[in-house]
Design a protein around this motif. Structure first.
Motif, PDB file in Angstrom:
ATOM      1  N   UNK A  81     -50.157 -38.547  40.772  1.00  0.00           N
ATOM      2  CA  UNK A  81     -51.601 -38.428  40.824  1.00  0.00           C
ATOM      3  C   UNK A  81     -52.126 -39.742  41.391  1.00  0.00           C
ATOM      4  N   UNK A  82     -52.708 -39.682  42.537  1.00  0.00           N
ATOM      5  CA  UNK A  82     -53.188 -40.909  43.174  1.00  0.00           C
ATOM      6  C   UNK A  82     -54.707 -40.926  43.124  1.00  0.00           C
ATOM      7  N   UNK A  83     -55.226 -40.808  41.907  1.00  0.00           N
ATOM      8  CA  UNK A  83     -56.664 -40.852  41.680  1.00  0.00           C
ATOM      9  C   UNK A  83     -57.403 -39.749  42.409  1.00  0.00           C
ATOM     10  N   UNK A  84     -56.744 -38.640  42.685  1.00  0.00           N
ATOM     11  CA  UNK A  84     -57.423 -37.534  43.346  1.00  0.00           C
ATOM     12  C   UNK A  84     -58.234 -36.710  42.359  1.00  0.00           C
ATOM     13  N   UNK A  85     -57.714 -36.534  41.149  1.00  0.00           N
ATOM     14  CA  UNK A  85     -58.425 -35.790  40.112  1.00  0.00           C
ATOM     15  C   UNK A  85     -57.697 -35.997  38.788  1.00  0.00           C
ATOM     16  N   UNK A  86     -58.376 -35.620  37.719  1.00  0.00           N
ATOM     17  CA  UNK A  86     -57.794 -35.769  36.392  1.00  0.00           C
ATOM     18  C   UNK A  86     -56.555 -34.882  36.243  1.00  0.00           C
ATOM     19  N   UNK A  87     -55.652 -35.294  35.359  1.00  0.00           N
ATOM     20  CA  UNK A  87     -54.477 -34.476  35.064  1.00  0.00           C
ATOM     21  C   UNK A  87     -54.927 -33.198  34.359  1.00  0.00           C
ATOM     22  N   UNK A  88     -54.251 -32.087  34.617  1.00  0.00           N
ATOM     23  CA  UNK A  88     -54.632 -30.847  33.933  1.00  0.00           C
ATOM     24  C   UNK A  88     -54.309 -30.920  32.442  1.00  0.00           C
ATOM     25  N   UNK A  89     -55.081 -30.191  31.656  1.00  0.00           N
ATOM     26  CA  UNK A  89     -54.882 -30.130  30.212  1.00  0.00           C
ATOM     27  C   UNK A  89     -54.321 -28.758  29.874  1.00  0.00           C
ATOM     28  N   UNK A  90     -53.407 -28.721  28.907  1.00  0.00           N
ATOM     29  CA  UNK A  90     -52.759 -27.476  28.514  1.00  0.00           C
ATOM     30  C   UNK A  90     -51.447 -27.301  29.257  1.00  0.00           C
ATOM     31  N   UNK A  91     -50.862 -26.115  29.124  1.00  0.00           N
ATOM     32  CA  UNK A  91     -49.590 -25.811  29.784  1.00  0.00           C
ATOM     33  C   UNK A  91     -49.891 -25.271  31.178  1.00  0.00           C
ATOM     34  N   UNK A  92     -49.253 -25.859  32.187  1.00  0.00           N
ATOM     35  CA  UNK A  92     -49.415 -25.421  33.569  1.00  0.00           C
ATOM     36  C   UNK A  92     -48.028 -25.215  34.168  1.00  0.00           C
ATOM     37  N   UNK A 133     -38.505 -20.354  33.470  1.00  0.00           N
ATOM     38  CA  UNK A 133     -38.631 -18.973  33.021  1.00  0.00           C
ATOM     39  C   UNK A 133     -39.847 -18.802  32.109  1.00  0.00           C
ATOM     40  N   UNK A 134     -40.176 -17.542  31.826  1.00  0.00           N
ATOM     41  CA  UNK A 134     -41.249 -17.257  30.875  1.00  0.00           C
ATOM     42  C   UNK A 134     -40.899 -17.839  29.512  1.00  0.00           C
ATOM     43  N   UNK A 135     -39.618 -17.843  29.160  1.00  0.00           N
ATOM     44  CA  UNK A 135     -39.188 -18.409  27.880  1.00  0.00           C
ATOM     45  C   UNK A 135     -39.446 -19.922  27.851  1.00  0.00           C
ATOM     46  N   UNK A 136     -39.184 -20.625  28.951  1.00  0.00           N
ATOM     47  CA  UNK A 136     -39.465 -22.059  29.022  1.00  0.00           C
ATOM     48  C   UNK A 136     -40.953 -22.327  28.784  1.00  0.00           C
ATOM     49  N   UNK A 137     -41.797 -21.522  29.425  1.00  0.00           N
ATOM     50  CA  UNK A 137     -43.249 -21.673  29.277  1.00  0.00           C
ATOM     51  C   UNK A 137     -43.646 -21.384  27.829  1.00  0.00           C
ATOM     52  N   UNK A 138     -43.041 -20.358  27.230  1.00  0.00           N
ATOM     53  CA  UNK A 138     -43.350 -19.998  25.843  1.00  0.00           C
ATOM     54  C   UNK A 138     -42.960 -21.107  24.877  1.00  0.00           C
ATOM     55  N   UNK A 139     -41.811 -21.730  25.101  1.00  0.00           N
ATOM     56  CA  UNK A 139     -41.370 -22.834  24.233  1.00  0.00           C
ATOM     57  C   UNK A 139     -42.370 -23.989  24.300  1.00  0.00           C
ATOM     58  N   UNK A 140     -42.774 -24.360  25.504  1.00  0.00           N
ATOM     59  CA  UNK A 140     -43.724 -25.461  25.644  1.00  0.00           C
ATOM     60  C   UNK A 140     -45.070 -25.106  25.012  1.00  0.00           C
ATOM     61  N   UNK A 141     -45.493 -23.863  25.172  1.00  0.00           N
ATOM     62  CA  UNK A 141     -46.738 -23.403  24.565  1.00  0.00           C
ATOM     63  C   UNK A 141     -46.633 -23.450  23.035  1.00  0.00           C
TER      64      UNK A 141
END
Length: 197
Positions: free
Chosen positions: A53-64, A109-117
């Motif tokens: 991130x080179x000061x272009x915008x804020x980091x996203x919040x939540x799982x992306x 995978x969807x499972x990876x996203x689910x674990x992080x969530x």
């Protein structure tokens, strides 16, 4: 698990656990200000900081999940990666702590996203427990890099080319550094940097 240590991004054992939570080629924990400028980072395996991130915008919040984004919005291809999975958590001090999992060959995978969530609430509590406002006089690594090059006589364009950032980003780093150092020009900022401010 150790108690959160004020001023850290996450307790060290939480960083270690998070690194092994989801299989990735590179795992990182980053803290960025409201503009997206990286203030500090930890990566496994250790990598030279290539501020995504080179000061272009804020980091996203939540799982992306990068691969789930529209092709025009994807970040992974810009870094030679196949996929990225992020978890961004606001600290309450105006910064965002982000866990980033990078894969070079495979999509998460969807499972990876689910674990992080699933672990997001626990990570959020840990980040908030660690968060303390950074002293306003502390220069970020990016600000120090810009000031170092400026002190050698480099122009904003030369600094931008050397650091592979935009001229606008150079100006923003200089503005922030001037404010923190209580100066109004390049010469004074370079002197303040040399004197150890």
């Amino acid at each position: 698990m150790a108690e959160p240590e004020p001023g850290s991004m996450l307790p060290p054992d939480a960083v270690e656990a998070a690194a092994h939570l989801i299989g990735a080629d590179v795992f990182g924990v980053f803290e960025a200000d409201e503009t997206g400028c990286c203030l500090r980072a930890i990566t496994y395996p250790e990598q030279g900081l290539q501020d995504p991130q080179v000061c272009d915008s804020a980091l996203p919040v939540g799982v992306v999940h990068d691969a789930a984004q529209h092709d025009d919005d994807r970040e992974a291809p810009h870094f030679g990666l196949r996929d990225i999975l992020w978890l961004g958590v606001p600290t309450g001090s105006g910064t965002v702590v982000q866990l980033a999992y990078d894969r070079r060959q495979h999509v998460f995978t969807e499972q990876d996203v689910a674990v992080l969530t699933l672990v997001e609430p626990a990570i959020r509590r840990l980040v908030r427990g660690c968060a303390t406002p950074a002293p306003p006089t502390v220069l970020t690594l990016s600000e120090r890099r810009v000031l170092h090059l400026v002190s050698t006589g480099a122009s904003n364009r030369e600094v931008a080319e050397e650091l592979v950032i935009t001229v606008h980003t150079v100006r923003k780093h200089l503005e922030h550094a001037y404010r923190k150092l209580g100066v109004t020009n390049r010469t004074a900022a370079a002197l303040a940097l040399r004197s150890g401010s």
